[in-house]
Design a protein around this motif. Structure first.
Motif, PDB file in Angstrom:
ATOM      1  N   SER A  30       0.828  -1.211   0.000  1.00  0.00           N
ATOM      2  CA  SER A  30       0.000   0.000   0.000  1.00  0.00           C
ATOM      3  C   SER A  30       0.863   1.263   0.000  1.00  0.00           C
ATOM      4  CB  SER A  30      -0.912   0.003   1.219  1.00  0.00           C
ATOM      5  OG  SER A  30      -0.137   0.136   2.394  1.00  0.00           O
ATOM      6  N   TYR A  31       0.255   2.373  -0.438  1.00  0.00           N
ATOM      7  CA  TYR A  31       0.967   3.657  -0.450  1.00  0.00           C
ATOM      8  C   TYR A  31       1.445   4.084   0.923  1.00  0.00           C
ATOM      9  CZ  TYR A  31       0.450   4.849  -5.336  1.00  0.00           C
ATOM     10  OH  TYR A  31       0.561   4.860  -6.687  1.00  0.00           O
ATOM     11  N   PRO A  32       0.612   4.013   1.966  1.00  0.00           N
ATOM     12  CA  PRO A  32       1.121   4.432   3.281  1.00  0.00           C
ATOM     13  C   PRO A  32       2.376   3.670   3.705  1.00  0.00           C
ATOM     14  CG  PRO A  32      -1.260   4.257   3.348  1.00  0.00           C
ATOM     15  CD  PRO A  32      -0.829   3.690   2.021  1.00  0.00           C
ATOM     16  N   ARG A  33       2.409   2.381   3.443  1.00  0.00           N
ATOM     17  CA  ARG A  33       3.605   1.590   3.777  1.00  0.00           C
ATOM     18  C   ARG A  33       4.789   2.017   2.919  1.00  0.00           C
ATOM     19  NH1 ARG A  33       2.781  -4.508   5.446  1.00  0.00           N
ATOM     20  NH2 ARG A  33       0.980  -4.287   6.784  1.00  0.00           N
ATOM     21  N   ARG A  34       4.565   2.208   1.638  1.00  0.00           N
ATOM     22  CA  ARG A  34       5.657   2.590   0.744  1.00  0.00           C
ATOM     23  C   ARG A  34       6.219   3.957   1.106  1.00  0.00           C
ATOM     24  NH1 ARG A  34       2.428   0.591  -4.513  1.00  0.00           N
ATOM     25  NH2 ARG A  34       3.351   2.406  -5.487  1.00  0.00           N
ATOM     26  N   ILE A  35       5.348   4.903   1.458  1.00  0.00           N
ATOM     27  CA  ILE A  35       5.798   6.239   1.840  1.00  0.00           C
ATOM     28  C   ILE A  35       6.533   6.182   3.183  1.00  0.00           C
ATOM     29  CG2 ILE A  35       5.005   8.537   2.540  1.00  0.00           C
ATOM     30  CD1 ILE A  35       2.812   8.203   0.346  1.00  0.00           C
ATOM     31  N   GLY A  36       6.017   5.392   4.115  1.00  0.00           N
ATOM     32  CA  GLY A  36       6.709   5.222   5.396  1.00  0.00           C
ATOM     33  C   GLY A  36       8.108   4.658   5.206  1.00  0.00           C
ATOM     34  N   ALA A  37       8.231   3.662   4.348  1.00  0.00           N
ATOM     35  CA  ALA A  37       9.536   3.068   4.063  1.00  0.00           C
ATOM     36  C   ALA A  37      10.473   4.092   3.433  1.00  0.00           C
ATOM     37  CB  ALA A  37       9.362   1.863   3.138  1.00  0.00           C
ATOM     38  N   PHE A  39      10.446   7.341   3.872  1.00  0.00           N
ATOM     39  CA  PHE A  39      10.890   8.273   4.908  1.00  0.00           C
ATOM     40  C   PHE A  39      12.006   7.668   5.761  1.00  0.00           C
ATOM     41  CE2 PHE A  39       6.892  10.696   4.279  1.00  0.00           C
ATOM     42  CZ  PHE A  39       7.478  11.943   4.107  1.00  0.00           C
ATOM     43  N   ILE A  40      11.871   6.411   6.128  1.00  0.00           N
ATOM     44  CA  ILE A  40      12.927   5.764   6.918  1.00  0.00           C
ATOM     45  C   ILE A  40      14.219   5.696   6.121  1.00  0.00           C
ATOM     46  CG2 ILE A  40      13.678   3.565   7.932  1.00  0.00           C
ATOM     47  CD1 ILE A  40      10.779   3.176   8.863  1.00  0.00           C
ATOM     48  N   ASP A  41      14.139   5.279   4.860  1.00  0.00           N
ATOM     49  CA  ASP A  41      15.336   5.192   4.020  1.00  0.00           C
ATOM     50  C   ASP A  41      15.990   6.562   3.838  1.00  0.00           C
ATOM     51  OD1 ASP A  41      15.050   2.449   3.746  1.00  0.00           O
ATOM     52  OD2 ASP A  41      13.950   2.603   1.854  1.00  0.00           O
ATOM     53  N   TRP A  42      15.169   7.610   3.666  1.00  0.00           N
ATOM     54  CA  TRP A  42      15.721   8.959   3.505  1.00  0.00           C
ATOM     55  C   TRP A  42      16.363   9.418   4.819  1.00  0.00           C
ATOM     56  CZ3 TRP A  42      17.025  11.558  -0.599  1.00  0.00           C
ATOM     57  CH2 TRP A  42      17.436  12.881  -0.444  1.00  0.00           C
ATOM     58  N   PHE A  43      15.758   9.091   5.947  1.00  0.00           N
ATOM     59  CA  PHE A  43      16.315   9.450   7.249  1.00  0.00           C
ATOM     60  C   PHE A  43      17.690   8.803   7.439  1.00  0.00           C
ATOM     61  CE2 PHE A  43      16.790   8.672  11.823  1.00  0.00           C
ATOM     62  CZ  PHE A  43      16.729   9.974  12.301  1.00  0.00           C
ATOM     63  N   VAL A  44      17.807   7.534   7.111  1.00  0.00           N
ATOM     64  CA  VAL A  44      19.086   6.820   7.225  1.00  0.00           C
ATOM     65  C   VAL A  44      20.117   7.452   6.298  1.00  0.00           C
ATOM     66  CG1 VAL A  44      20.252   4.613   6.778  1.00  0.00           C
ATOM     67  CG2 VAL A  44      18.060   4.649   7.992  1.00  0.00           C
ATOM     68  N   ALA A  45      19.726   7.705   5.049  1.00  0.00           N
ATOM     69  CA  ALA A  45      20.648   8.326   4.083  1.00  0.00           C
ATOM     70  C   ALA A  45      21.059   9.715   4.552  1.00  0.00           C
ATOM     71  CB  ALA A  45      20.004   8.393   2.703  1.00  0.00           C
ATOM     72  N   SER A  46      20.137  10.457   5.147  1.00  0.00           N
ATOM     73  CA  SER A  46      20.451  11.799   5.664  1.00  0.00           C
ATOM     74  C   SER A  46      21.492  11.720   6.779  1.00  0.00           C
ATOM     75  CB  SER A  46      19.193  12.483   6.193  1.00  0.00           C
ATOM     76  OG  SER A  46      18.311  12.760   5.145  1.00  0.00           O
ATOM     77  N   GLY A  47      21.318  10.759   7.664  1.00  0.00           N
ATOM     78  CA  GLY A  47      22.284  10.586   8.751  1.00  0.00           C
ATOM     79  C   GLY A  47      23.671  10.265   8.232  1.00  0.00           C
ATOM     80  N   LEU A  79      16.148  -0.901   4.377  1.00  0.00           N
ATOM     81  CA  LEU A  79      15.856  -0.845   5.812  1.00  0.00           C
ATOM     82  C   LEU A  79      14.412  -0.418   6.062  1.00  0.00           C
ATOM     83  CD1 LEU A  79      19.177   0.823   6.994  1.00  0.00           C
ATOM     84  CD2 LEU A  79      18.537  -1.581   7.199  1.00  0.00           C
ATOM     85  N   GLY A  80      13.989   0.643   5.386  1.00  0.00           N
ATOM     86  CA  GLY A  80      12.620   1.123   5.547  1.00  0.00           C
ATOM     87  C   GLY A  80      11.594   0.118   5.058  1.00  0.00           C
ATOM     88  N   LYS A  81      11.863  -0.489   3.923  1.00  0.00           N
ATOM     89  CA  LYS A  81      10.927  -1.485   3.386  1.00  0.00           C
ATOM     90  C   LYS A  81      10.833  -2.686   4.331  1.00  0.00           C
ATOM     91  CE  LYS A  81      11.582  -0.283  -1.480  1.00  0.00           C
ATOM     92  NZ  LYS A  81      10.615   0.770  -1.399  1.00  0.00           N
ATOM     93  N   ARG A  82      11.948  -3.047   4.941  1.00  0.00           N
ATOM     94  CA  ARG A  82      11.941  -4.169   5.881  1.00  0.00           C
ATOM     95  C   ARG A  82      11.051  -3.869   7.088  1.00  0.00           C
ATOM     96  NH1 ARG A  82      11.722  -9.279   6.366  1.00  0.00           N
ATOM     97  NH2 ARG A  82      12.522  -9.988   8.332  1.00  0.00           N
ATOM     98  N   VAL A  83      11.156  -2.645   7.607  1.00  0.00           N
ATOM     99  CA  VAL A  83      10.328  -2.240   8.746  1.00  0.00           C
ATOM    100  C   VAL A  83       8.845  -2.362   8.395  1.00  0.00           C
ATOM    101  CG1 VAL A  83       9.627  -0.245  10.148  1.00  0.00           C
ATOM    102  CG2 VAL A  83      12.056  -0.739   9.803  1.00  0.00           C
ATOM    103  N   PHE A  84       8.503  -1.970   7.156  1.00  0.00           N
ATOM    104  CA  PHE A  84       7.101  -2.009   6.724  1.00  0.00           C
ATOM    105  C   PHE A  84       6.734  -3.302   5.998  1.00  0.00           C
ATOM    106  CE2 PHE A  84       7.540   2.453   7.657  1.00  0.00           C
ATOM    107  CZ  PHE A  84       6.302   2.765   8.180  1.00  0.00           C
ATOM    108  N   ARG A  85       7.641  -4.288   6.046  1.00  0.00           N
ATOM    109  CA  ARG A  85       7.412  -5.616   5.462  1.00  0.00           C
ATOM    110  C   ARG A  85       7.064  -5.547   3.974  1.00  0.00           C
ATOM    111  NH1 ARG A  85       7.914  -9.709   7.950  1.00  0.00           N
ATOM    112  NH2 ARG A  85       6.242 -10.962   7.094  1.00  0.00           N
ATOM    113  N   ILE A  86       7.925  -4.840   3.233  1.00  0.00           N
ATOM    114  CA  ILE A  86       7.777  -4.703   1.782  1.00  0.00           C
ATOM    115  C   ILE A  86       8.993  -5.328   1.118  1.00  0.00           C
ATOM    116  CG2 ILE A  86       7.713  -3.069  -0.156  1.00  0.00           C
ATOM    117  CD1 ILE A  86       6.395  -1.062   1.780  1.00  0.00           C
ATOM    118  N   GLN A  87       8.746  -6.014   0.026  1.00  0.00           N
ATOM    119  CA  GLN A  87       9.816  -6.612  -0.762  1.00  0.00           C
ATOM    120  C   GLN A  87       9.644  -6.183  -2.206  1.00  0.00           C
ATOM    121  OE1 GLN A  87       9.836 -10.875  -0.603  1.00  0.00           O
ATOM    122  NE2 GLN A  87      11.905 -11.014  -1.397  1.00  0.00           N
TER     123      GLN A  87
END
Length: 136
Positions: A30-37, A39-47, A79-87
């Motif tokens: 779903s879109y909410p899961r994909r967008i959440g993933a 954001f997590i990936d962008w946060f990690v890359a930002s760090g 990492l983000g996709k894993r948190v939201f269980r997306i492959q």
């Protein structure tokens, strides 16, 4: 109903025309899961980018694209996709190949292909790479 008759209609669920189930494992993420993933990936890359070169958003973008490419190619998920269980898989469910991870990550970095979606809710980056994001 045949594919010819159904091809002009709207899908009843995301991924229907790709042969994906409506819900459960292997259904379209779903879109909410994909967008959440995302954001997590962008946060990690930002760090990581801020550690490498503080204040340079081009470095953050480069880290984001490289991480996305490497993790998708090696594990089929980030990492983000894993948190939201997306492959991310090929159409048909096989693991993605090196060139598919490269196409997808490169186009993701350009942003525009991500917001151009088809009737099955796939972004242009997925369509051009021959991939789909599914629930694990």
């Amino acid at each position: 109903m045949s594919n010819a008759q159904n091809s002009s209609q709207e899908p009843r669920w995301a991924g229907e025309f790709l042969g994906l189930p409506e819900t459960g494992a292997a259904s379209m993420a779903s879109y909410p899961r994909r967008i959440g993933a995302l954001f997590i990936d962008w946060f990690v890359a930002s760090g990581i980018g801020m550690i490498l070169e503080p204040g340079n958003q081009w470095v953050v973008l480069a880290v984001f694209v490289v991480l996305h490419f490497a993790l998708l190619w090696l594990f089929g998920t980030t990492l983000g996709k894993r948190v939201f269980r997306i492959q991310v898989v090929q159409l048909g469910g096989a693991p993605i190949k090196l060139y598919q991870a490269a196409i997808r990550a490169g186009l993701l970095g350009v942003v525009i292909p991500v917001i151009v979606i088809d009737r099955d809710s796939r972004g242009l980056h997925d369509k051009l790479a021959g991939t789909v994001e599914i629930h694990m």
